[in-house]
Every structure is written in C-alpha cells, then in structure tokens.
Scaffold this motif. Structure first.
Motif, PDB file in Angstrom:
ATOM      1  N   MET A 209      13.331 -23.395   5.038  1.00 17.51           N
ATOM      2  CA  MET A 209      12.665 -22.177   4.557  1.00 17.51           C
ATOM      3  C   MET A 209      12.429 -22.227   3.045  1.00 17.51           C
ATOM      4  SD  MET A 209      11.662 -20.150   6.844  1.00 17.51           S
ATOM      5  CE  MET A 209      11.341 -21.507   7.938  1.00 17.51           C
ATOM      6  N   ASP A 210      13.226 -22.996   2.335  1.00 16.61           N
ATOM      7  CA  ASP A 210      12.942 -23.188   0.905  1.00 16.61           C
ATOM      8  C   ASP A 210      11.520 -23.739   0.782  1.00 16.61           C
ATOM      9  OD1 ASP A 210      13.309 -23.362  -1.837  1.00 16.61           O
ATOM     10  OD2 ASP A 210      14.323 -25.304  -1.742  1.00 16.61           O
ATOM     11  N   CYS A 211      11.213 -24.703   1.635  1.00 16.28           N
ATOM     12  CA  CYS A 211       9.872 -25.296   1.627  1.00 16.28           C
ATOM     13  C   CYS A 211       8.818 -24.264   2.029  1.00 16.28           C
ATOM     14  CB  CYS A 211       9.854 -26.485   2.587  1.00 16.28           C
ATOM     15  SG  CYS A 211       8.259 -27.282   2.700  1.00 16.28           S
ATOM     16  N   ILE A 213       8.930 -21.097   1.752  1.00 14.68           N
ATOM     17  CA  ILE A 213       8.788 -20.092   0.679  1.00 14.68           C
ATOM     18  C   ILE A 213       8.055 -20.701  -0.527  1.00 14.68           C
ATOM     19  CG2 ILE A 213      10.093 -18.572  -0.899  1.00 14.68           C
ATOM     20  CD1 ILE A 213      12.202 -18.339   1.443  1.00 14.68           C
ATOM     21  N   HIS A 214       8.285 -21.984  -0.806  1.00 12.24           N
ATOM     22  CA  HIS A 214       7.482 -22.647  -1.862  1.00 12.24           C
ATOM     23  C   HIS A 214       5.997 -22.481  -1.561  1.00 12.24           C
ATOM     24  CE1 HIS A 214      10.948 -25.658  -2.888  1.00 12.24           C
ATOM     25  NE2 HIS A 214      11.125 -24.481  -3.447  1.00 12.24           N
ATOM     26  N   CYS A 215       5.635 -22.696  -0.289  1.00  9.70           N
ATOM     27  CA  CYS A 215       4.208 -22.615   0.089  1.00  9.70           C
ATOM     28  C   CYS A 215       3.684 -21.201  -0.083  1.00  9.70           C
ATOM     29  CB  CYS A 215       4.016 -23.024   1.552  1.00  9.70           C
ATOM     30  SG  CYS A 215       4.491 -24.706   1.869  1.00  9.70           S
ATOM     31  N   ALA A 275      10.768 -14.497  -4.693  1.00  9.19           N
ATOM     32  CA  ALA A 275      12.007 -14.877  -3.986  1.00  9.19           C
ATOM     33  C   ALA A 275      12.835 -15.819  -4.848  1.00  9.19           C
ATOM     34  CB  ALA A 275      11.681 -15.537  -2.652  1.00  9.19           C
ATOM     35  N   HIS A 276      12.182 -16.782  -5.472  1.00 13.22           N
ATOM     36  CA  HIS A 276      12.920 -17.720  -6.312  1.00 13.22           C
ATOM     37  C   HIS A 276      13.497 -17.027  -7.544  1.00 13.22           C
ATOM     38  CE1 HIS A 276      11.465 -20.929  -3.758  1.00 13.22           C
ATOM     39  NE2 HIS A 276      12.299 -21.737  -4.374  1.00 13.22           N
ATOM     40  N   ALA A 277      12.715 -16.149  -8.171  1.00 14.51           N
ATOM     41  CA  ALA A 277      13.217 -15.453  -9.361  1.00 14.51           C
ATOM     42  C   ALA A 277      14.472 -14.659  -9.011  1.00 14.51           C
ATOM     43  CB  ALA A 277      12.135 -14.532  -9.921  1.00 14.51           C
ATOM     44  N   LYS A 289      23.908 -20.342  -2.579  1.00 13.79           N
ATOM     45  CA  LYS A 289      23.115 -21.566  -2.702  1.00 13.79           C
ATOM     46  C   LYS A 289      21.622 -21.290  -2.517  1.00 13.79           C
ATOM     47  CE  LYS A 289      24.762 -25.523  -1.798  1.00 13.79           C
ATOM     48  NZ  LYS A 289      25.146 -26.721  -1.033  1.00 13.79           N
ATOM     49  N   HIS A 290      20.841 -22.231  -3.040  1.00 14.48           N
ATOM     50  CA  HIS A 290      19.394 -22.042  -3.167  1.00 14.48           C
ATOM     51  C   HIS A 290      18.677 -21.677  -1.855  1.00 14.48           C
ATOM     52  CE1 HIS A 290      15.616 -22.739  -5.346  1.00 14.48           C
ATOM     53  NE2 HIS A 290      15.185 -23.335  -4.252  1.00 14.48           N
ATOM     54  N   GLY A 291      18.887 -22.457  -0.823  1.00 15.78           N
ATOM     55  CA  GLY A 291      18.147 -22.253   0.424  1.00 15.78           C
ATOM     56  C   GLY A 291      18.458 -20.899   1.053  1.00 15.78           C
ATOM     57  N   GLY A 293      19.949 -18.394  -0.341  1.00 15.09           N
ATOM     58  CA  GLY A 293      19.626 -17.346  -1.321  1.00 15.09           C
ATOM     59  C   GLY A 293      18.166 -16.935  -1.215  1.00 15.09           C
ATOM     60  N   ASN A 294      17.292 -17.917  -1.086  1.00 14.90           N
ATOM     61  CA  ASN A 294      15.868 -17.615  -0.936  1.00 14.90           C
ATOM     62  C   ASN A 294      15.611 -16.818   0.340  1.00 14.90           C
ATOM     63  OD1 ASN A 294      15.119 -18.903  -3.256  1.00 14.90           O
ATOM     64  ND2 ASN A 294      14.491 -20.786  -2.245  1.00 14.90           N
ATOM     65  N   CYS A 295      16.279 -17.214   1.424  1.00 14.87           N
ATOM     66  CA  CYS A 295      16.098 -16.494   2.695  1.00 14.87           C
ATOM     67  C   CYS A 295      16.590 -15.049   2.560  1.00 14.87           C
ATOM     68  CB  CYS A 295      16.890 -17.164   3.826  1.00 14.87           C
ATOM     69  SG  CYS A 295      16.263 -18.771   4.293  1.00 14.87           S
TER      70      CYS A 295
HETATM   71 ZN    ZN Z   1      13.060 -23.650  -3.890  1.00 14.03          ZN
END
Ligand code: ZN
Ligand code: NAD
Length: 374
Positions: A209-211, A213-215, A275-277, A289-291, A293-295
């Motif tokens: 989902m990190d990927c 969300i990047h998109c 989401a990243h901010a 953690k990043h992944g 956390g983004n979710c």
């Molecule tokens: Zn990311």
C-alpha cells in the motif's frame, strides 16, 4: 518580426526554470532466480582480496537458505540487521565505525538485502564511508560532497520504491529526514521476485500500500507532469492487478516488484502528499513504521483522495486486513502538537497535495481531527 519577439520573450523563462536532473539506477537485473547471479555481478567490482564486500542483510534471513547463497569470498563480511525499527543516523555511524575499525582496506562495496529499512541503511553506510562526520549532518538536500562507495540494493519485499530513489530516510536526533543526494542512488539493483516469498501477509499489504499511496499522491498532486504520470499510471495499474484481481502468487510477486519500481520513478519527478506528510508525524512521535503508518492515515483521507481511499478499503477488505485502532486517542496535547508540527513541516508534500496556497487549505484542527481517529 512578431515571431522573433515571441522567441525573445520565451527564452528567459526557459532559462530560469530549473528542471530536476536526477540520477537513475544504471544497472538492474530482473527475474526469478536472478539472485544466483550476484557473485558474477560483484566480481568485477572487487578491488583486491583485502577490500571486502560488506553484506547488510535483514536478520529475518538468519539461518535461511538465502545466507548459503551469498557469494562470500576473501575477507567479505556479513552483518545481520534487525528491521524492527526504521534506520537511525547513529546506527549508520556505528556501522561505518565498525567497518572502518575492522578493515585496513576500504570496502569494495556494500550490498543491502531486505526491505526499505535495509536498503536505506546500506545507501547511508555507503555514503558515510566516504564522507566525514555523522549521517545526521547530511539529512537534507544535496549536502553530500563525496561519492558513495559502490552499493547494491536487493529488495526482499516490494513497495517502498527505495530501490530506485535518490533518498535514504533516516531518523536522527532532531528529525526524520532523508539524505537526498545524487550519491544515494544504487549503482546496481537486483530484482528477484522469489526473495519476497516469505513476507507475512499483513506486511505485504502495508508495504504494497505504500506503493499504491505513492501512485495516488503522485497522480493527484499539483507537481504532476508527463514523466511522473507515465510511471504512476503503470504502477497504479499493477497495484490494482495485485490487490484486486486473481493473480497466481508468482504473477503477483513479479507485478508488485515492478509496481514498486515504477511508483518510485513516479515520485522521483513529482512528490508524495497528505498521507506521507501525516505518516511522518506518526512515525516520529510514536515510532509507527512507514507502510502501516501510511495505511493508518490514508484510510481517513477521503476528503483529499476520495476514489483512492474507497479503492483502498476494497483492497483491505479483499485481503482481510484489519488495522489497529486507538493509537492517537490518548496522546497528550504536547505529543499531538509535536506530531502536527512534524507533519506541517513537510512543505513540499503539502504543496504537491494542495497547491502553493496549501496553508490556507489545511488547519491544525483538521490534522488533529484525523489523527484522533487513528
Ligand atoms: Zn512511502
Ligand atoms: P522493512 O524493511 O521495514 O521490513 C518490514 C518487515 O518485513 C520486517 O519485519 C522485515 O524483517 C520483514 N521482511 C522483509 N523481507 C522479508 C521476507 N522476504 N520475508 C519475511 N519477512 C521479510 O519494510 P519496508 O516497508 O520495505 O520499508 C520501510 C522503510 O523504508 C522505512 O524505514 C521507510 O522510511 C523506508 N522508505 C524509504 C523510501 C526511500 O525512497 N528511500 C521510500 C519509502 C520508504
């Protein structure tokens, strides 16, 4: 005459605009079983028998077959590293010191094997072996003066895009911020989808989902251009196939690995978003953690990314993923303020998400409301 005039007025605009001239990974191998080629890839890079290759490997692989397949020869060194916590500047400094104390010769190269945590650590170590001071001194943009040592990235979980990016995200004494530099990018990447076989399902989803969300953040951002869009659209399509269609496990591994690559390429020429901010705030204050956390953030961002969030919920449901609740409910005012400060400090991310007048479009109260739901 008119034509000449037009050219004269256009030229200065073209000259003053600075287009990013960013590095790309110069060599990449892709394919099931390509890990077996690592020995022959490294061989021409070996300076002499006393200049070791240093393998930084996620300790999840300790005692597994992957270790027997590492092409360790001469004075090479294998260091297992836990990915339980995200990389830190003092951890990078300690690794550099350990390597420098143990060897009289400078290493031939650094090989990072694992997820974003190990990839970032190996990028940072390869930079700091050839630069003075602490890794914390280089958190920021283009502060690195001397080239990194030869470094190779071998992802074992797909999604972050760390294998293609020119950053290495580190938590330092003052902030969580990348060493963004032309020297961070790997000299060689090896993509063997079979290395991702053992990834636990939840983690597969979070990093995948990190990927995704990047998109979404790249494609709906104000920084979007045809370069980012072309990579972002391919990555998004691959994510949809992986998380919504019925693929074989092998197809799914192949496609998610390539989605990660394209997602990373997409944000290289644009930026991530809300989401990243907000996830950076969660990570700094609570160590999330990043992944994941983004979710945790993204699920509540329907106001900013309505279609992306709806699709995220379908993906989450299809794979039976449940996210934890109540993480921020009990935060005191100081912690909440800190989290909001960290998040609002990510200026380029907000600017990409909401435009140059982003400060008028987001308030501390709105951020607190979203954080309190997590
Ligand atoms: Zn990311
Ligand atoms: P990770 O490296 O933190 O690993 C997550 C978990 O998966 C760990 O427990 C790890 O041991 C396990 N794991 C990895 N491969 C496995 C395998 N094949 N089998 C079993 N378990 C396996 O996860 P990540 O999500 O890839 O990386 C997150 C990190 O990446 C964060 O530190 C984040 O800041 C960073 N990041 C960097 C960039 C960049 O461009 N440099 C971009 C996004 C994220």
């Amino acid at each position: 005459m008119n034509e000449k005039k037009e050219i004269e007025t256009q030229t200065p605009t073209h000259q003053t605009r600075a287009f990013k001239n960013f590095p790309m990974v110069p060599r990449v191998v892709f394919g099931k079983g390509s890990f077996n080629q690592l020995g022959s890839i490294l061989m021409p890079r070996r300076k002499n028998a006393d200049a070791p290759m240093i393998f930084l490997v996620d300790d999840v692989f300790e005692g597994t077959d992957l270790v027997n397949r590492l092409p360790l020869i001469f004075q090479d060194k294998l260091i297992f590293i836990s990915a339980d916590e995200e990389p830190k500047t003092d951890q990078v400094d300690a690794l550099v010191q350990q390597i420098q104390e143990e060897y009289s010769e400078a290493p031939s190269g650094i090989i990072g094997i694992g997820g974003g945590t190990l990839l970032d650590l190996s990028k940072a170590v390869s930079i700091m072996l050839n630069n003075q001071g602490s890794a914390a001194d280089y958190q920021g943009w283009d502060l690195v003066r001397r080239p990194a040592y030869y470094h190779v990235g071998i992802p074992t979980i797909s999604g972050t895009g760390a294998e293609v990016s020119r950053t290495t995200v580190l938590s330092g004494p003052k902030r969580k911020l990348g060493i963004n530099s032309d020297y961070s990018t790997f000299d060689q990447v090896l993509l063997d989808p079979d290395l991702t076989i053992g990834v636990p399902k939840d983690q597969w989803f979070y990093t995948g989902m990190d990927c995704y969300i990047h998109c979404i953040e790249s494609l709906s951002g104000t920084f979007l251009n045809a370069f980012s869009q072309s990579y972002g659209e391919i990555s998004l399509q691959l994510c949809r196939e992986v998380f919504l269609d019925a693929l074989t496990p092998e197809e799914s591994r192949d496609k998610l690995m390539m989605a990660s690559w394209h997602g990373g390429m997409s944000i290289a020429y644009s930026q991530v978003g809300v989401a990243h901010a907000m996830s950076y705030g969660l990570s700094f204050v609570l160590g999330v953690k990043h992944g994941i956390g983004n979710c945790l953030v993204f699920q509540h961002l329907e106001k900013f990314y309505p279609e992306g969030v709806a699709e995220f919920h379908r993906m989450k449901q299809k794979h039976g993923i449940s996210l934890p609740h109540g993480l921020c409910a009990a935060l005191n005012d100081y912690e909440m303020d800190r989290m909001i400060d960290i998040s609002l400090g990510m200026t380029p991310l907000w600017e990409n998400a909401l435009g140059s007048n982003w400060k008028e479009r987001i308030s501390r109260e709105q951020l607190e409301e979203i954080y309190r739901k997590i």
